[in-house]
Motif scaffolding. Sequence first.
Motif, PDB file in Angstrom:
ATOM      1  N   GLY A  86     -17.612  81.468  80.176  1.00 10.37           N
ATOM      2  CA  GLY A  86     -16.893  82.389  79.314  1.00 10.37           C
ATOM      3  C   GLY A  86     -16.919  81.931  77.882  1.00 10.37           C
ATOM      4  N   LYS A  87     -15.958  82.414  77.114  1.00  8.06           N
ATOM      5  CA  LYS A  87     -15.847  82.137  75.686  1.00  8.06           C
ATOM      6  C   LYS A  87     -14.617  81.281  75.420  1.00  8.06           C
ATOM      7  CE  LYS A  87     -19.322  84.876  74.809  1.00  8.06           C
ATOM      8  NZ  LYS A  87     -20.599  84.375  74.331  1.00  8.06           N
ATOM      9  N   LEU A  88     -14.807  80.216  74.656  1.00  2.46           N
ATOM     10  CA  LEU A  88     -13.762  79.251  74.345  1.00  2.46           C
ATOM     11  C   LEU A  88     -13.216  79.504  72.947  1.00  2.46           C
ATOM     12  CD1 LEU A  88     -12.210  76.537  74.711  1.00  2.46           C
ATOM     13  CD2 LEU A  88     -14.305  75.401  73.920  1.00  2.46           C
ATOM     14  N   GLY A  89     -11.904  79.455  72.833  1.00  2.00           N
ATOM     15  CA  GLY A  89     -11.260  79.597  71.531  1.00  2.00           C
ATOM     16  C   GLY A  89      -9.901  78.937  71.547  1.00  2.00           C
ATOM     17  N   GLY A  90      -9.217  79.039  70.431  1.00  2.00           N
ATOM     18  CA  GLY A  90      -7.891  78.470  70.302  1.00  2.00           C
ATOM     19  C   GLY A  90      -7.552  78.343  68.832  1.00  2.00           C
ATOM     20  N   PRO A  91      -6.334  77.935  68.509  1.00  2.00           N
ATOM     21  CA  PRO A  91      -5.921  77.843  67.112  1.00  2.00           C
ATOM     22  C   PRO A  91      -6.757  76.845  66.298  1.00  2.00           C
ATOM     23  CG  PRO A  91      -4.191  77.039  68.569  1.00  2.00           C
ATOM     24  CD  PRO A  91      -5.267  77.594  69.429  1.00  2.00           C
ATOM     25  N   TRP A  92      -7.364  75.858  66.922  1.00  2.35           N
ATOM     26  CA  TRP A  92      -8.174  74.849  66.246  1.00  2.35           C
ATOM     27  C   TRP A  92      -9.453  75.421  65.634  1.00  2.35           C
ATOM     28  CZ3 TRP A  92     -12.854  74.702  68.689  1.00  2.35           C
ATOM     29  CH2 TRP A  92     -12.879  75.192  69.997  1.00  2.35           C
ATOM     30  N   CYS A  93      -9.887  76.590  66.041  1.00  6.78           N
ATOM     31  CA  CYS A  93     -11.157  77.129  65.546  1.00  6.78           C
ATOM     32  C   CYS A  93     -10.998  78.405  64.727  1.00  6.78           C
ATOM     33  CB  CYS A  93     -12.123  77.363  66.699  1.00  6.78           C
ATOM     34  SG  CYS A  93     -11.648  78.676  67.829  1.00  6.78           S
ATOM     35  N   LEU A 133     -18.968  72.610  67.511  1.00  8.32           N
ATOM     36  CA  LEU A 133     -17.539  72.864  67.375  1.00  8.32           C
ATOM     37  C   LEU A 133     -17.042  72.343  66.030  1.00  8.32           C
ATOM     38  CD1 LEU A 133     -16.210  71.832  70.909  1.00  8.32           C
ATOM     39  CD2 LEU A 133     -16.753  74.117  70.094  1.00  8.32           C
ATOM     40  N   PRO A 134     -16.008  72.982  65.461  1.00  8.61           N
ATOM     41  CA  PRO A 134     -15.462  72.499  64.197  1.00  8.61           C
ATOM     42  C   PRO A 134     -14.807  71.130  64.356  1.00  8.61           C
ATOM     43  CG  PRO A 134     -14.123  74.288  65.063  1.00  8.61           C
ATOM     44  CD  PRO A 134     -15.322  74.176  65.939  1.00  8.61           C
ATOM     45  N   ALA A 135     -14.634  70.438  63.267  1.00  6.87           N
ATOM     46  CA  ALA A 135     -14.062  69.089  63.284  1.00  6.87           C
ATOM     47  C   ALA A 135     -12.688  69.047  63.956  1.00  6.87           C
ATOM     48  CB  ALA A 135     -13.971  68.548  61.863  1.00  6.87           C
TER      49      ALA A 135
END
Length: 152
Positions: A86-93, A133-135
């Motif tokens: 699936g697709k991964l996300g969250g407030p960190w990105c 992925l972002p830092a």
Amino acid sequence: MPSPSRAAVLCGTALAAVLMGGCAEPRGLHVEGPALQPSRVSGPVYLADAAGQPVQQPALVELTEAVTLSELSWRDWGGPTARATGKLGGPWCRPGCASRPYDATLTLSGLEEQERVAYYRRATVEPKKADELPAAAVNVQFQGIRLSVPDL
């Protein structure tokens, strides 16, 4: 002449030694037949999301406040492990992943059976291209996520 309590201890020790020695095979324990295979659970299997709500093969799940998976496509469910892509996300990105979430694989494990149901206890998220992925992702736990299991 030994005291009655000492005689009882000696007699008990001798009896225990005879009983344990009489049950042993002289060549050790011998086991025959195939090893037991883990079986599928007979009742429904759930995943408890971050809010503790039981879900089955969800299309969208928030594992923690920082890890959300969407567009989940399940390959396995109900056995010792469950797998989905699936697709991964969250407030960190955010804001970048709102329009372009990251491809990832979700693996659930640690199946805990209860009276009539079972729950997965652990989750691991593997981003397809972890180097992209972002830092801020460094501070996010993707491995060994502990999932809540309701007390029944």
